[in-house]
Design an enzyme around this catalytic site. Structure first.
Site, PDB file in Angstrom:
ATOM      1  N   ILE A  96       0.866  -1.189   0.000  1.00  0.00           N
ATOM      2  CA  ILE A  96       0.000   0.000   0.000  1.00  0.00           C
ATOM      3  C   ILE A  96       0.905   1.242   0.000  1.00  0.00           C
ATOM      4  CG2 ILE A  96      -1.764   1.281   1.292  1.00  0.00           C
ATOM      5  CD1 ILE A  96      -2.828  -1.349   0.175  1.00  0.00           C
ATOM      6  N   ASN A 110      -4.407  -5.425   8.385  1.00  0.00           N
ATOM      7  CA  ASN A 110      -3.935  -6.578   7.612  1.00  0.00           C
ATOM      8  C   ASN A 110      -3.968  -7.805   8.515  1.00  0.00           C
ATOM      9  OD1 ASN A 110      -2.624  -7.962   5.425  1.00  0.00           O
ATOM     10  ND2 ASN A 110      -0.715  -7.837   6.571  1.00  0.00           N
ATOM     11  N   HIS A 112      -1.930 -11.531   9.080  1.00  0.00           N
ATOM     12  CA  HIS A 112      -0.692 -12.237   8.725  1.00  0.00           C
ATOM     13  C   HIS A 112      -0.722 -13.618   9.388  1.00  0.00           C
ATOM     14  CE1 HIS A 112       3.490 -12.553   7.509  1.00  0.00           C
ATOM     15  NE2 HIS A 112       3.705 -13.142   8.676  1.00  0.00           N
TER      16      HIS A 112
END
Ligand code: GRF
Length: 196
Positions: A96, A110, A112
């Site tokens: 981004i 996000n 992960h």
């Protein structure tokens, strides 16, 4: 415009986390609408799903622009139009741009597939993570939702869920366990952030 909170999802892959979050939206567990999907991959599960569900889809790939600044501007324009309360990265494989991060502070999250800060950073994604976890003999792994900043997998951690790593686990079996946890953790975290 309705007062319902607005979510924009970014995804490049199968979209299983996107689908899990959308399911929670449809079940009214998350009081929001997923108004749009942004993807860099025209042929991926996430795009197919968004189109089948009538979710507006934007295909934008930085590789198709001669000038990065034009890509960044297009991305900013899309987000300006969508006016998201939360931007959810769900297996989005492009970085981004800093301009977008600066424009949406604490609004981009996000997920992960490890217990960050372990097994995170540039190049740590997908099965690589699970191979490394099983090879180094870790007794636990899991998934992490975090805000993004300009460094891969480095932003403030919001929530994590753990799984036990058994001696008999392969990278593939571990990937399955972690994915199951992701499908719990991501919708729950999105719900909590949206309700705040
Ligand atoms: C997930 O494992 C997530 O942790 C990572 O990308 C993967 C996306 O999977 N960021 P999916 O497309 O949601 O199935």
């Amino acid at each position: 415009m309705s007062t319902k909170k607005r979510i924009t999802v970014f995804a490049s892959g199968s979209g299983s986390n996107f689908k899990a979050i959308h399911k929670s939206v449809l079940n009214n567990e998350i009081p929001a609408s997923i108004t749009a999907l942004v993807s860099n991959k025209p042929q991926c599960g996430a795009v197919t799903y968004a189109q089948a569900q009538g979710i507006r889809t934007y295909l934008l790939s930085p590789d198709e622009y001669r000038q990065t600044s034009e890509y960044v501007q297009d991305l900013l324009n899309v987000l300006e139009d969508e006016s998201p309360d939360l931007i959810v990265l769900a297996g989005y494989l492009k970085k981004i741009p800093d301009e977008v991060i600066d424009r949406y502070p604490r609004k981009i999250i996000n997920i992960h597939p490890s217990l960050l800060p372990k097994f995170g950073g540039e190049g740590w994604y997908g099965m690589r993570v699970h191979h490394a976890v099983t090879e180094t003999g870790e007794s636990e792994s899991g998934c992490t939702v975090h805000y993004i900043n300009s460094i891969y997998d480095d932003g403030p951690i919001i929530a994590q869920k753990k799984v036990m790593v058994d001696k008999s686990d392969t990278p593939e079996s571990l990937a399955k366990k972690v994915q199951q946890k992701e499908h719990e953790l991501y919708p729950e975290t999105v719900r909590d952030l949206i309700k705040d």
